[in-house]
Design an enzyme around this catalytic site. Structure first.
Site: not given
Ligand code: NAD
Ligand code: MG
Length: 298
Positions: A190, A203
């Protein structure tokens, strides 16, 4: 397909600037009830055979970024195992259907990745069901905003590190015996790795760790022909943001402070994950590909 990722267009206008209403979902949130809905590529990602016959395991594949990557991989010709939490079954079934419509195999394996035994079982079952493994995407993540360190519970700190760092370690370790030369590992980090928000101490710490893990492991595995890279998203509109990933008052302006002036849609990340998974990036290792709407990075 009318408007896809190859359509020449102004990136400031490819998607509208969104102003999400204040909303709350219990963790983990669902794409199904997210407002506004996101583009995970169902109508907009066009595959060109870049991952023909490949077998991928993607964590957090039910929603958001992972869902967009899963859809893109299937449209590029890969079979995909989806890892997610049991509460996310509906989102996972939607992604499965889109994968199957692309003529590829979708394997759904719900389970909590905070458990090392579950991580090992996930890899084992993915290998059995897909007949092997060539691509691993460690994308599952936990993000809960907390204003003050005194209010950040020991339990949250532990769960964030387990989900974001330990699971990546456990899954990667279990996958390695199955990865032949040419295989690739991609970790979702991120912009928080370099620009931590004051409310995301636990985080952001894990995201800096993921960058470092990626760069060290890339060197270790290079002689074995396995490439490791990371993708660093900026603000993408996903269920993570409404299940306390952001302070509620920040939602209406979400993503508007980027140079592009808008939040990203999950499918805009997919080409980065396709590039790093495919042999076309054969000389790219230990790289963090920033997809963040223009925020400067180190
Ligand atoms: P999202 O909520 O759609 O995806 C996160 C997923 O993590 C969930 O769908 C879930 O299936 C999984 N998860 C969480 N805890 C878990 C557990 N204990 N066991 C199994 N699965 C688990 O949100 P997203 O934004 O698509 O996130 C995906 C990745 O992208 C993450 O690593 C997040 O940190 C990263 N990210 C997101 C952003 C953003 O702005 N959305 C920015 C930077 C990084
Ligand atoms: Mg989800």
């Amino acid at each position: 397909m009318g408007n896809d990722q190859y359509t020449f267009q102004d990136p400031t206008k490819r998607y509208p600037q969104i102003s999400p209403p204040k909303q709350d979902q219990p963790e983990p949130g669902l794409d199904k009830t997210l407002e506004p809905q996101t583009d995970r590529g169902e109508q907009s990602y066009r595959g060109t055979g870049r991952l023909e016959g490949r077998r991928a395991l993607i964590t957090g594949a039910d929603s958001g970024i992972g869902a967009a990557v899963a859809i893109a991989y299937a449209r590029e010709g890969a079979d995909v195992t989806l890892s997610y939490l049991p509460e996310e079954e509906e989102d996972a079934q939607h992604v499965s259907r889109v994968i199957e419509e692309a003529g590829r195999k979708a394997v759904r394996i719900p389970g909590d990745l905070k458990d090392s035994a579950m991580c090992r079982e996930l890899v084992q079952r993915a290998v059995e069901e897909l007949g092997g493994l060539d691509i691993l995407v460690n994308n599952a993540g936990k993000q809960l905003a907390v204003d003050k360190l005194e209010d950040l519970s020991d339990e949250q700190f532990d769960h964030t590190l387990k989900t974001n760092l330990y699971a990546m370690f456990w899954i990667t370790k279990a996958a390695l015996p199955h990865l032949a030369p040419g295989s690739t590992i991609i970790n979702t980090t991120s912009v928080q790795a370099y620009n931590p928000s004051p409310t995301l101490i636990d985080y952001a710490t894990t995201k800096a760790g993921i960058n470092n893990f990626t760069k060290g492991l890339a060197q270790q595995l290079a002689p074995r022909g396995i490439r490791v890279n990371a993708v660093a998203p900026g603000p993408f509109w996903t269920p993570l943001q409404v299940s306390d990933g952001q302070p509620k008052e920040a939602l209406p302006e979400f993503g508007q402070s980027t140079p592009l002036g808008r939040a990203g849609q999950p499918t805009e990340l997919a080409p980065a994950y396709v590039f790093l998974a495919s042999p076309e990036s054969s000389y790219v290792l230990g790289e963090t590909l920033n997809v963040n709407g223009g925020t400067p990075t180190p």
